[in-house]
Each structure stands twice: as structure tokens, then as C-alpha cells.
Enzyme design. Sequence first.
Site, mmCIF file in Angstrom:
data_model
loop_
_atom_site.group_PDB
_atom_site.id
_atom_site.type_symbol
_atom_site.label_atom_id
_atom_site.label_comp_id
_atom_site.label_asym_id
_atom_site.label_seq_id
_atom_site.Cartn_x
_atom_site.Cartn_y
_atom_site.Cartn_z
ATOM 1 N N ASP A 75 0.844 -1.190 0.000
ATOM 2 C CA ASP A 75 0.000 0.000 0.000
ATOM 3 C C ASP A 75 0.881 1.241 0.000
ATOM 4 O O ASP A 75 2.009 1.222 0.479
ATOM 5 C CB ASP A 75 -0.962 0.004 1.192
ATOM 6 C CG ASP A 75 -0.373 -0.637 2.451
ATOM 7 O OD1 ASP A 75 0.861 -0.851 2.512
ATOM 8 O OD2 ASP A 75 -1.148 -0.918 3.368
ATOM 9 N N GLU A 134 -5.772 3.200 3.559
ATOM 10 C CA GLU A 134 -6.255 3.784 4.803
ATOM 11 C C GLU A 134 -7.708 4.221 4.730
ATOM 12 O O GLU A 134 -8.419 4.243 5.728
ATOM 13 C CB GLU A 134 -5.381 4.986 5.198
ATOM 14 C CG GLU A 134 -3.935 4.650 5.491
ATOM 15 C CD GLU A 134 -3.756 3.825 6.765
ATOM 16 O OE1 GLU A 134 -4.749 3.600 7.478
ATOM 17 O OE2 GLU A 134 -2.619 3.409 7.027
ATOM 18 N N HIS A 161 2.402 -6.095 6.738
ATOM 19 C CA HIS A 161 2.153 -4.860 7.482
ATOM 20 C C HIS A 161 3.220 -4.756 8.554
ATOM 21 O O HIS A 161 3.551 -5.742 9.211
ATOM 22 C CB HIS A 161 0.778 -4.857 8.123
ATOM 23 C CG HIS A 161 0.305 -3.473 8.448
ATOM 24 N ND1 HIS A 161 0.919 -2.663 9.385
ATOM 25 C CD2 HIS A 161 -0.715 -2.745 7.934
ATOM 26 C CE1 HIS A 161 0.297 -1.500 9.430
ATOM 27 N NE2 HIS A 161 -0.704 -1.517 8.562
#
Length: 384
Positions: A75, A134, A161
Site C-alpha cells: 500500500d 487507509e 504490514h
Amino acid sequence: MAQLTKQDLIDIRRHLHEYPELAMQEVQTHQYLLAVIQKFKQDYLEIREVPELPTALLVYVTGSAPNRTIGYRTDIDALPVIEQTGLPFASKNPGIMHACGHDIHMTVALGVLNWFSEHQPKDNLVFFFQPAEESQNGGKVAYEKGVFEGKWRPDEFYGLHDNPNLPAGAIGCRMGTLFAGTTEVNVDLIGKSGHAAYPQDANDMVVAAAQFINQVQTIVSRSVNPIEGGVITFGRLDAGTIRNVIAGKARIEGTIRGLTQKMIEHIVDRLKQVADGIATSYGATVNIAFNQGGYLPVENNDSLTRRFIAFAKQDSQTQFIETQPAMTGEDFGYLLSKIPGTMFWLGVDDNSALHSATLNPKESSISKGINSIVRFLEYRQTAD
């Protein structure tokens, strides 16, 4: 560009950290990532931009004798947080910060891609640099826009993550759910306003809202199996305009979290029942709305995750830690609901929590993470 050095990776991470951008606005980030990737050896690479999702970026690595296509996702967006780290490479974009460590995520992904640009993999690889994790569920948007069609559809998907509670470079994972699913809940209560001195002539929504919130507390404590777990949090309540006027309207905003989609749906049903009860009890109109978007639970695929954990445990260069599920959300859960795969943690050893203004991941985690992921992907390509 040859293989990236540790210093190259740190420089990349610091540049990304200095110029964070919010969901669907990652224009500079996209351009920078593209410029870095275009310097890699291009013999096995195909770079793809997506006009329908302009800040997204995909890279296809052609395998030498492919049995499958393996996906890797990172991301790229940041958060509306005012940075307070005091770092010399602190955010230059006011009010925006990589407070969730996506700068680390991107740097690791670039390092893995760089390795395979120099060392052709056996299987095909697809790297997905995803906007809007997000907010605005960029993974779901990409999937629904047909980004993963044809040769661009992975047979299995992986992503990480960062985790400040794990040692720098350690890999954490577990069977089953890694992250909870999240659902927004908005409740509007409508009654009748009136003078504070004449409550009998009004229908007070402050009282109705208070009773709604109190009753909801019993859902998790009395309607949810304590072994399975769930969370309901109301973080916002708006009602009334002045102290001596009874509020005829109230709005409550909150979030639901559950480790399985079944649990989230169970909590949603119970919330609807409580809302109906409050409406009847207080003669009010109670409108309740839910929005989950792409934030489904991150439910790791059993067979792929078992293989991933087996590798991490036996790999002498990887520090593996089995972790507990977390109630934080991640839109990679949506992609894992469509394509089997595994999400895992990368330890970054920091005293500050994710989403905090002082988050400062250890940069030593970058090379360690890249090395573990490269070794896993090479190991995976030797399996049937």
C-alpha cells in the site's frame, strides 16, 4: 541500476517518508515509484499503469518456467496526521504523515522487485502498488475495475504490514485471521425538540441516544462468544444546540470489528434489533446505516499460510514469531476474499504505535524483510 544497496533502500524510504500523500491523491508517490522501477533491469519486467485508478502501479515479472503467478501487494497512501518525530526527513507535506509505515512497505516491495529484476524467477510475479488502503478501500476498487484480469490475476497473493511491537526484521504470522474486518455504523435518532422546562411536550433524543449506547454495550458482553471476540466502539455523538432546548435529533457514529465476516454480520443484526427496540420504546425514528466497503477480515488461506509459516520457522535467516489476531483493519482482506493468500507482519521495533505522530520504524527492518520475502518466494517456486 544494479541491485539496490542498504543505503539505496534507506534513501528511498526517507524520500517516500518526506512526501506522503492521502488516499487516491498519491500522484508524486506514483511518479517516484515509477521512476525507481524504470531504472531496474527491464528484461523480465512489464510496467502497467491503470487509467481508471491513476495512482496505482503494477509490475509483471515474467518467469522462466512458470507454474503459477504469485502476487505481492504493497500500500502507498499516508494518513492525515501532523508528524512529531523531529526527524531530518520528516514529512514536508503539512498535516500528512506515513504514520502507518507504508513508506517501509513500499521500500520493501521495491527491494523484492529489484531482486527479481536481476534474478529471473521461475514463476510469474505480479507486484501491486495499491493506493487508498487507509480509506476508500483501494484494493476493492482495483478488483472491481478489473485490474486483476488475464495474466495479471495472481493465483495467490501476499502482503505485509509493519509491526512496532516485533523486533526489527522479524516475521510474524498466524493461521486464520490476522486482522479484523471493520464496518462503519451511523445511527440517526429523530424525535421532537422542545423547551427544557416542558419535557412532556418533546421527545428527547439525548436520552434515547444514551439508552441506545448503553444497550449496545451488552451485544459484545452477552451476544458474542467470548472466544471469538468482537468490538463495537462509538467515537462520536452529536445532539442538541443549547442547554435549555431538548434535542429532537441525535447522531451516533462508530465502528464494528470482528475476526470473521460471520461475526461482523451477527453484530450488525443485533445492532438493528437494538435500534428497533429504541425506536419503539421512545417513539422515535431510528435510522441505522452500515458501510464495510473493502475492509473484510484478513483471513489467511490455510494451505498457503501453513507453507509460509513452515518456511519462516525453518529458515535460519528469518526470526519467526507466531502472533495473535489484531482488531485493526486492513483492506487486503477484500483481496484475500477473492484470491487465496497470506498477510504477515514485519517487525519494525518502535515504542510508538501505528497511526501515532511519533512512529519511527527501525530502518534495519527493511533489508531483513526483503531477504526473508525473497527467500520465501524462491522457496515457494520450488513447491508443487
